[in-house]
Write an enzyme that holds these catalytic residues in place. Structure first.
Site, PDB file in Angstrom:
ATOM      1  N   GLN A 141      -4.198  -1.173   9.675  1.00  0.00           N
ATOM      2  CA  GLN A 141      -4.112  -2.516   9.102  1.00  0.00           C
ATOM      3  C   GLN A 141      -4.732  -3.528  10.064  1.00  0.00           C
ATOM      4  O   GLN A 141      -4.379  -3.584  11.241  1.00  0.00           O
ATOM      5  CB  GLN A 141      -2.630  -2.856   8.815  1.00  0.00           C
ATOM      6  CG  GLN A 141      -2.421  -4.192   8.156  1.00  0.00           C
ATOM      7  CD  GLN A 141      -3.036  -4.274   6.744  1.00  0.00           C
ATOM      8  OE1 GLN A 141      -2.971  -3.327   5.970  1.00  0.00           O
ATOM      9  NE2 GLN A 141      -3.664  -5.395   6.434  1.00  0.00           N
ATOM     10  N   ASP A 168     -10.681   3.706   4.632  1.00  0.00           N
ATOM     11  CA  ASP A 168     -11.162   2.348   4.378  1.00  0.00           C
ATOM     12  C   ASP A 168     -12.683   2.269   4.396  1.00  0.00           C
ATOM     13  O   ASP A 168     -13.249   1.218   4.076  1.00  0.00           O
ATOM     14  CB  ASP A 168     -10.599   1.388   5.445  1.00  0.00           C
ATOM     15  CG  ASP A 168      -9.365   0.646   4.934  1.00  0.00           C
ATOM     16  OD1 ASP A 168      -9.269   0.435   3.707  1.00  0.00           O
ATOM     17  OD2 ASP A 168      -8.522   0.274   5.769  1.00  0.00           O
ATOM     18  N   LYS A 173       0.846  -1.202   0.000  1.00  0.00           N
ATOM     19  CA  LYS A 173       0.000   0.000   0.000  1.00  0.00           C
ATOM     20  C   LYS A 173       0.878   1.249   0.000  1.00  0.00           C
ATOM     21  O   LYS A 173       0.604   2.211  -0.725  1.00  0.00           O
ATOM     22  CB  LYS A 173      -0.929  -0.008   1.226  1.00  0.00           C
ATOM     23  CG  LYS A 173      -2.041  -1.041   1.117  1.00  0.00           C
ATOM     24  CD  LYS A 173      -2.795  -1.219   2.426  1.00  0.00           C
ATOM     25  CE  LYS A 173      -3.791  -2.367   2.331  1.00  0.00           C
ATOM     26  NZ  LYS A 173      -4.422  -2.714   3.600  1.00  0.00           N
TER      27      LYS A 173
END
Ligand code: NAP
Length: 301
Positions: A98, A121, A54
């Site tokens: 994460q 997200d 990422k």
């Protein structure tokens, strides 16, 4: 005729080029770069690879990535303090935590403490609630990436019965909301579903997000269906496998995503897209356009 493959790798590459060009144009006018903070707690090897990928993807398109590695022993309060600091930092547009978090950290509590406007997200209850009530803002990356793949093959949502296998917070549930918003009739299957094959056979559009390699057999699939395989499992020989038995599914489906090279690259592209959309709507973006990322969804139901 074997299914046509939906090439997420190539679509993602095109999207990344577009994102890079948008950023370069604005940076050329003196606007600061977009910034994404990536938090990794602990040393999980798979998570380390995801985070590295990422961060690399960010750098490639011109997004500044800020990495925060915390020890597995970090407390809920320490993690909360970092989120608070990043929420207040004007150089940080998006905050990515994460997952999964090591025990006993409570991921829901941490996700809820992220400023919903920086929730890149789309996992914050505010953003999921907006999606549920048909006014999406920041949308979870994997379902958004799948919608972009489906748009790329001109899917006629309003006529389709979509079956989603898997009901997690990060894939299955928001996927169901996206497809409902798009006008599909939906069924959601999960661990307690009896006779999974029966439901899969009803699917004109099938989305599988379970994490069990080869769970969905080709002879369950309706002739001419569109099949999106989100699952990624690493086999003992090191190869990657989806939830759908690829070879047999290919003989029944009209469209099919490969694993790897289908949904995975789209998730990263949508992470970049979400970051850029937050940046474009931020106060420090000169000649701020209105938030544009969700207008595509408004045309739906
Ligand atoms: P997850 O949190 O483990 O959720 C899996 C879901 O499948 C759960 O809802 C589970 O039900 C359900 N399930 C388990 N066994 C089932 C069965 N036999 N029949 C029907 N449903 C069943 O996993 P996730 O995070 O959603 O990820 C799913 C897969 O997608 C994994 O392979 C993951 O690596 C992959 N993934 C890929 C991407 C990408 O970008 N390509 C992104 C995210 C995830 P319960 O809730 O009842 O346990």
């Amino acid at each position: 005729m074997p299914a046509q493959l939906i090439n997420g790798k190539s679509l993602s590459a095109t999207l990344r080029q577009q994102i890079a060009a948008e950023i370069a144009t604005q940076v050329g006018k003196g606007v600061r770069r977009p910034g994404l903070a990536v938090i990794l707690v602990g040393q999980d090897p798979a998570s380390q690879i995801y985070v590295r990928n990422k961060s690399l993807a960010c750098e490639e398109v011109g997004i500044q990535s800020f990495y925060y590695g915390l020890p597995e022993s970090c407390s809920q309060e320490e993690l909360g303090a970092l989120i608070e600091q990043l929420n207040a930092d004007p150089a940080v547009d998006g905050i990515l935590l994460q997952l999964p978090l090591p025990k006993p950290l409570d991921a829901s509590r941490v996700l809820e403490s992220i400023d919903p406007c920086k929730d890149v997200d789309g996992f914050h209850p505010y953003n999921l609630g907006r999606l549920a009530e048909r006014r999406p803002l920041l949308r979870p990356c994997t379902p958004r990436g799948i919608m972009t793949l489906l748009d790329s093959i001109q899917t006629e949502y309003r006529k389709k019965h979509a079956v989603i296998v898997g009901a997690s917070n990060i894939v299955g549930r928001p996927m169901a909301l996206e497809l409902l918003l798009a006008g599909c009739t939906i069924s959601v299957c999960h661990r307690f579903t009896q006779n999974l094959a029966y439901f899969v056979k009803q699917a004109e559009l099938l989305i599988c997000a379970v994490g069990k390699p080869g769970l969905i057999q080709g002879d369950w699939i309706q002739e001419g269906a569109t099949v999106i395989d989100v699952g990624i499992s690493r086999l003992p020989d090191g190869s990657l496998r989806g939830d759908v038995d690829f070879e047999s599914a290919r003989m029944k489906a009209a469209w099919l995503t490969p694993v790897p090279g289908g949904v995975g690259p789209m998730t990263i592209a949508m992470l970049l897209r979400n970051t850029v959309e937050i940046w474009q709507s931020s106060a420090t973006f000169i000649s701020t356009p209105q938030f544009t990322g969700t207008e595509g969804s408004a045309r739906r139901c």
